[in-house]
Each structure stands twice: as C-alpha cells, then as structure tokens.
Design a protein around this motif. Sequence first.
Motif, PDB file in Angstrom:
ATOM      1  N   ARG A   1      -3.635 -11.165 -60.412  1.00  0.00           N
ATOM      2  CA  ARG A   1      -4.106 -10.715 -61.720  1.00  0.00           C
ATOM      3  C   ARG A   1      -3.586 -11.624 -62.830  1.00  0.00           C
ATOM      4  N   ALA A   2      -2.308 -11.955 -62.779  1.00  0.00           N
ATOM      5  CA  ALA A   2      -1.717 -12.826 -63.799  1.00  0.00           C
ATOM      6  C   ALA A   2      -2.403 -14.187 -63.792  1.00  0.00           C
ATOM      7  N   ALA A   3      -2.605 -14.744 -62.612  1.00  0.00           N
ATOM      8  CA  ALA A   3      -3.259 -16.056 -62.521  1.00  0.00           C
ATOM      9  C   ALA A   3      -4.689 -15.976 -63.055  1.00  0.00           C
ATOM     10  N   ALA A   4      -5.417 -14.926 -62.710  1.00  0.00           N
ATOM     11  CA  ALA A   4      -6.804 -14.774 -63.155  1.00  0.00           C
ATOM     12  C   ALA A   4      -6.881 -14.626 -64.674  1.00  0.00           C
ATOM     13  N   VAL A   5      -6.017 -13.816 -65.240  1.00  0.00           N
ATOM     14  CA  VAL A   5      -6.031 -13.613 -66.694  1.00  0.00           C
ATOM     15  C   VAL A   5      -5.682 -14.915 -67.412  1.00  0.00           C
TER      16      VAL A   5
ATOM     17  N   PRO B   1      -2.865 -26.387 -63.875  1.00  0.00           N
ATOM     18  CA  PRO B   1      -1.466 -26.803 -64.054  1.00  0.00           C
ATOM     19  C   PRO B   1      -0.735 -25.987 -65.135  1.00  0.00           C
ATOM     20  N   GLU B   2      -1.439 -25.614 -66.209  1.00  0.00           N
ATOM     21  CA  GLU B   2      -0.807 -24.789 -67.248  1.00  0.00           C
ATOM     22  C   GLU B   2      -0.485 -23.398 -66.722  1.00  0.00           C
ATOM     23  N   VAL B   3      -1.376 -22.842 -65.898  1.00  0.00           N
ATOM     24  CA  VAL B   3      -1.118 -21.531 -65.287  1.00  0.00           C
ATOM     25  C   VAL B   3       0.098 -21.641 -64.381  1.00  0.00           C
ATOM     26  N   ALA B   4       0.155 -22.700 -63.580  1.00  0.00           N
ATOM     27  CA  ALA B   4       1.289 -22.895 -62.674  1.00  0.00           C
ATOM     28  C   ALA B   4       2.598 -22.993 -63.450  1.00  0.00           C
ATOM     29  N   ALA B   5       2.569 -23.725 -64.566  1.00  0.00           N
ATOM     30  CA  ALA B   5       3.778 -23.863 -65.378  1.00  0.00           C
ATOM     31  C   ALA B   5       4.191 -22.525 -65.978  1.00  0.00           C
ATOM     32  N   ARG B   6       3.239 -21.774 -66.487  1.00  0.00           N
ATOM     33  CA  ARG B   6       3.553 -20.464 -67.078  1.00  0.00           C
ATOM     34  C   ARG B   6       4.126 -19.497 -66.055  1.00  0.00           C
ATOM     35  N   MET B   7       3.571 -19.553 -64.849  1.00  0.00           N
ATOM     36  CA  MET B   7       4.003 -18.611 -63.810  1.00  0.00           C
ATOM     37  C   MET B   7       5.204 -19.131 -63.024  1.00  0.00           C
ATOM     38  N   GLY B   8       5.575 -20.397 -63.235  1.00  0.00           N
ATOM     39  CA  GLY B   8       6.700 -20.975 -62.511  1.00  0.00           C
ATOM     40  C   GLY B   8       6.385 -21.180 -61.036  1.00  0.00           C
ATOM     41  N   LEU B   9       5.125 -21.529 -60.725  1.00  0.00           N
ATOM     42  CA  LEU B   9       4.682 -21.697 -59.348  1.00  0.00           C
ATOM     43  C   LEU B   9       4.120 -23.089 -59.140  1.00  0.00           C
TER      44      LEU B   9
END
Length: 177
Positions: A117-121, A131-139
């Motif tokens: 859900r977090a990644a989708a939002v 890459p920005e999603v990965a950075a925000r989520m720390g993944l």
Amino acid sequence: MGDDDVLATLARERGRALFGYAYLLTGQAHAAEDLVQEALVRTFARRRVGFTPDSAEAYVRRAILSTFLDDARRRQRWSGVRHLLGRHDEPARDPAPAVGAVLDVRAALATLAPQERAAAVLRWCEDLTVPEVAARMGLAVGTVKRYLSTAGHKLEALLGPLPDDETVPLTSGRTRP
C-alpha cells in the motif's frame, strides 16, 4: 434615548431617505433594501454612547456608501478570476461517479499489505519515481518493484486496468517532465 429607540426613530423618520440614497447608488430596489438593512446592522451592532437619530443617520449613510463600494470592488475582483473556476453556462457535473471511484480506490487499497500500500500510494498517488519510493521507504529498488507489481495486480483485479502512468495523473501532485 437607547439604541433601540434611536433605531426605531431613524427607521420611521428617515427610512425612506436612506432607501432613496441606497437606490441612487444601486439602481435597484431590492439591492437598495438589502444595502440599507446591512448598513443598519453594521451601525447598530456596536454600542455607541450618545447616539442621536441625526448622528445615527450619518453613520448609516457612511455604512451604506462603504458597503456599496466594498461590494463593487468584490464583484470587480471576482469577475477577473471567475473564469478560472469553470464555465457557468455548462451544467454542473454529477459528483456521484467520482465519489464512488474514490471509495472504490480506498477499499481496494485497504486490501493491500502495508508495504504494498505504501509503495502504491507513493508511486501512483504521490507520483514519485521508483528510486524515490525506494529511498522514502528505505528499501532496495528491486524490492519496491516487487511491491508495486504485486500491488498493481491486486488493484487491477479489483478496479480494472490501471491508467498509464504517463498520461493520467491520479492526483494534482507533481507532474512528470
């Protein structure tokens, strides 16, 4: 003489003159009536010591003029930006389909695992790159891609095909270059 007595005397003895003054400003009877009423409310809403019918009339006349000018300025400013809000000759759109779609999306998002859900939002609603999603989520980027793939398949099963990222923004957030 109390405020109520001054107001009654003013309305009885000078009401027609106040209406005439407002009518000269507005050019319309109903607008003049509204203007006089607004001016009376503004004048008598505050307690003033030593109010006489003559001094009250001066206050009301000033309030009539101020209210008329304020309204004219407001209309002028509004006419300059009204076109930005949409056309007035078009019938208003029914909001029910949009509301239904929002509720469907919320319900579909609720079925996703928290990471999906977090990644989708972040990806589809906040319009972040992978890459920005990965950075925000720390993944790792690959992990985010897996979450997005799984989330995308689940959402498509519930909502139908997802829109193309490049052509249909899901929010009014950032736009892609």
